[in-house]
Design a protein around this motif. Sequence first.
Motif, PDB file in Angstrom:
ATOM      1  N   ILE A   1       0.823  -1.204   0.000  1.00 30.43           N
ATOM      2  CA  ILE A   1       0.000   0.000   0.000  1.00 30.43           C
ATOM      3  C   ILE A   1       0.859   1.258   0.000  1.00 30.43           C
ATOM      4  O   ILE A   1       2.019   1.237   0.393  1.00 30.43           O
ATOM      5  CB  ILE A   1      -0.975   0.033   1.198  1.00 30.43           C
ATOM      6  N   ARG A   2       0.259   2.355  -0.441  1.00 26.91           N
ATOM      7  CA  ARG A   2       0.938   3.645  -0.474  1.00 26.91           C
ATOM      8  C   ARG A   2       0.953   4.263   0.926  1.00 26.91           C
ATOM      9  O   ARG A   2       0.185   3.861   1.812  1.00 26.91           O
ATOM     10  CB  ARG A   2       0.236   4.599  -1.431  1.00 26.91           C
ATOM     11  N   LEU A   3       1.793   5.283   1.097  1.00 20.11           N
ATOM     12  CA  LEU A   3       1.880   5.982   2.376  1.00 20.11           C
ATOM     13  C   LEU A   3       0.533   6.561   2.787  1.00 20.11           C
ATOM     14  O   LEU A   3       0.085   6.377   3.918  1.00 20.11           O
ATOM     15  CB  LEU A   3       2.931   7.097   2.287  1.00 20.11           C
ATOM     16  N   ALA A   4      -0.123   7.273   1.869  1.00 18.20           N
ATOM     17  CA  ALA A   4      -1.418   7.884   2.183  1.00 18.20           C
ATOM     18  C   ALA A   4      -2.458   6.829   2.536  1.00 18.20           C
ATOM     19  O   ALA A   4      -3.313   7.050   3.410  1.00 18.20           O
ATOM     20  CB  ALA A   4      -1.896   8.733   1.008  1.00 18.20           C
ATOM     21  N   GLU A   5      -2.390   5.687   1.878  1.00 16.92           N
ATOM     22  CA  GLU A   5      -3.334   4.597   2.164  1.00 16.92           C
ATOM     23  C   GLU A   5      -3.088   4.013   3.552  1.00 16.92           C
ATOM     24  O   GLU A   5      -4.035   3.682   4.270  1.00 16.92           O
ATOM     25  CB  GLU A   5      -3.206   3.518   1.090  1.00 16.92           C
ATOM     26  N   LEU A   6      -1.828   3.893   3.920  1.00 16.45           N
ATOM     27  CA  LEU A   6      -1.477   3.404   5.255  1.00 16.45           C
ATOM     28  C   LEU A   6      -2.031   4.325   6.331  1.00 16.45           C
ATOM     29  O   LEU A   6      -2.643   3.873   7.311  1.00 16.45           O
ATOM     30  CB  LEU A   6       0.037   3.298   5.389  1.00 16.45           C
ATOM     31  N   LEU A   7      -1.838   5.630   6.162  1.00 17.68           N
ATOM     32  CA  LEU A   7      -2.267   6.606   7.166  1.00 17.68           C
ATOM     33  C   LEU A   7      -3.785   6.657   7.285  1.00 17.68           C
ATOM     34  O   LEU A   7      -4.318   7.027   8.338  1.00 17.68           O
ATOM     35  CB  LEU A   7      -1.726   7.992   6.818  1.00 17.68           C
ATOM     36  N   ALA A   8      -4.499   6.290   6.216  1.00 19.32           N
ATOM     37  CA  ALA A   8      -5.968   6.342   6.222  1.00 19.32           C
ATOM     38  C   ALA A   8      -6.607   5.072   6.772  1.00 19.32           C
ATOM     39  O   ALA A   8      -7.822   5.040   7.019  1.00 19.32           O
ATOM     40  CB  ALA A   8      -6.480   6.611   4.808  1.00 19.32           C
ATOM     41  N   LEU A   9      -5.819   4.020   6.982  1.00 19.10           N
ATOM     42  CA  LEU A   9      -6.380   2.757   7.453  1.00 19.10           C
ATOM     43  C   LEU A   9      -7.032   2.899   8.827  1.00 19.10           C
ATOM     44  O   LEU A   9      -6.518   3.577   9.707  1.00 19.10           O
ATOM     45  CB  LEU A   9      -5.286   1.689   7.542  1.00 19.10           C
ATOM     46  N   LYS A  10      -8.167   2.203   8.984  1.00 19.46           N
ATOM     47  CA  LYS A  10      -8.851   2.133  10.275  1.00 19.46           C
ATOM     48  C   LYS A  10      -8.890   0.679  10.723  1.00 19.46           C
ATOM     49  O   LYS A  10      -8.791  -0.245   9.910  1.00 19.46           O
ATOM     50  CB  LYS A  10     -10.273   2.697  10.166  1.00 19.46           C
TER      51      LYS A  10
ATOM     52  N   PHE B   1      -4.347   6.526  26.220  1.00 20.64           N
ATOM     53  CA  PHE B   1      -4.499   7.680  25.349  1.00 20.64           C
ATOM     54  C   PHE B   1      -5.709   8.501  25.783  1.00 20.64           C
ATOM     55  O   PHE B   1      -6.745   7.957  26.173  1.00 20.64           O
ATOM     56  CB  PHE B   1      -4.678   7.246  23.892  1.00 20.64           C
ATOM     57  N   ASN B   2      -5.588   9.825  25.699  1.00 14.97           N
ATOM     58  CA  ASN B   2      -6.684  10.709  26.114  1.00 14.97           C
ATOM     59  C   ASN B   2      -7.870  10.649  25.166  1.00 14.97           C
ATOM     60  O   ASN B   2      -9.010  10.827  25.566  1.00 14.97           O
ATOM     61  CB  ASN B   2      -6.189  12.161  26.220  1.00 14.97           C
ATOM     62  N   ASN B   3      -7.608  10.425  23.886  1.00 19.98           N
ATOM     63  CA  ASN B   3      -8.697  10.368  22.908  1.00 19.98           C
ATOM     64  C   ASN B   3      -8.638   9.052  22.159  1.00 19.98           C
ATOM     65  O   ASN B   3      -7.593   8.447  22.009  1.00 19.98           O
ATOM     66  CB  ASN B   3      -8.600  11.543  21.925  1.00 19.98           C
ATOM     67  N   LYS B   4      -9.782   8.615  21.695  1.00 20.96           N
ATOM     68  CA  LYS B   4      -9.871   7.354  20.967  1.00 20.96           C
ATOM     69  C   LYS B   4      -9.816   7.635  19.466  1.00 20.96           C
ATOM     70  O   LYS B   4     -10.797   8.051  18.857  1.00 20.96           O
ATOM     71  CB  LYS B   4     -11.168   6.621  21.327  1.00 20.96           C
ATOM     72  N   ILE B   5      -8.653   7.435  18.884  1.00 16.94           N
ATOM     73  CA  ILE B   5      -8.454   7.657  17.454  1.00 16.94           C
ATOM     74  C   ILE B   5      -8.866   6.403  16.693  1.00 16.94           C
ATOM     75  O   ILE B   5      -8.538   5.285  17.097  1.00 16.94           O
ATOM     76  CB  ILE B   5      -6.976   7.995  17.159  1.00 16.94           C
ATOM     77  N   THR B   6      -9.605   6.587  15.602  1.00 16.54           N
ATOM     78  CA  THR B   6     -10.079   5.429  14.837  1.00 16.54           C
ATOM     79  C   THR B   6      -9.047   4.929  13.830  1.00 16.54           C
ATOM     80  O   THR B   6      -9.151   3.808  13.354  1.00 16.54           O
ATOM     81  CB  THR B   6     -11.373   5.786  14.067  1.00 16.54           C
ATOM     82  N   THR B   7      -8.056   5.775  13.491  1.00 18.24           N
ATOM     83  CA  THR B   7      -7.045   5.329  12.534  1.00 18.24           C
ATOM     84  C   THR B   7      -6.180   4.228  13.150  1.00 18.24           C
ATOM     85  O   THR B   7      -5.933   4.217  14.356  1.00 18.24           O
ATOM     86  CB  THR B   7      -6.149   6.493  12.080  1.00 18.24           C
ATOM     87  N   LEU B   8      -5.714   3.337  12.301  1.00 15.25           N
ATOM     88  CA  LEU B   8      -4.940   2.190  12.777  1.00 15.25           C
ATOM     89  C   LEU B   8      -3.568   2.610  13.306  1.00 15.25           C
ATOM     90  O   LEU B   8      -3.157   2.196  14.392  1.00 15.25           O
ATOM     91  CB  LEU B   8      -4.767   1.186  11.624  1.00 15.25           C
TER      92      LEU B   8
END
Length: 298
Positions: free
Chosen positions: A149-158, A203-210
């Motif tokens: 996968i591309r960098l942008a695709e990796l960062l967008a993964l959930k 973590f203080n917030n629950k981030i949905t990104t992987l």
Amino acid sequence: MLIESFLIYLQHEKRYSPHTITSYQTDLLQFIGFLKKNLEITALQAKATHIRSFMVFLLDNQIAENAVGRKISTLRSFYKYLLREGDLKINPMALIKAPKVPKRLPVFIEDAKMDLLLDGGVEGKLIFDESFASQRDKIVLELLFGTGIRLAELLALKETDINYYEGTIKVLGKRNKERIVPLHAQLEAQLKIYINLKLTQQFNNKITTLIVTNAGATAYPKLVYRIVNRYLTIISTQDKKSPHILRHSFASSLLNKGADLNAIKELLGHASLAATQVYTHNSVERLKSIYKQAHPKA
């Protein structure tokens, strides 16, 4: 306003990625800055001769031919948009040709070196420990090399993009085009380890990104670049050590092991087979090297 409206067009109509839009913005700001400083004209006043002057300026400043070609491609899209919107009647890009770029084979890391990095160790020492940061770094490398996968695709993964039952992951590619990429068993197991470890972090917030930072925020491109560069430096002396190198490594590995070119195209999310065929050159060069070493008359 011209640049802003063009970038909005790229985002909403062309559905380009944020990374691509940022590149377009950088190229256009450089071009308009050159026109203002050196020629005292605007983008709407620019003629073909002015654009050629910009190309000469770039080449004189040691900008590589492929980078100049990318900037010319940006200008081509920009002026095509201005024509469409009625801001121009004559396209100054009509007579412009990008500089010829020498063909370069994709750089990749050999399978044996990646196996050493991810599954073995260097000088008897394991490279990754049990900490969250270390396991996060490992899953970044595993995903880039294991799925292409591309960098942008990796960062967008959930996390919800992972389907353990099917053994696949859903990837959002260029222009919001989705594709399904299979996961090998080892990568599935590594994902579970990482996600379970992620759940234990305060973590203080629950981030949905992987992929997240050490503080639990959404990961960003420079973080991934640093991770990849740091670990590839352990196993490779080549200059290029970017996330895209692992995408090349994924494709080259599949091709060298006999995978169908059309299948590799689908896995990579390429729009056309021409983009995938560049990897066949690496395969041919590898066969030539083996032939020269092994054949008695080579």
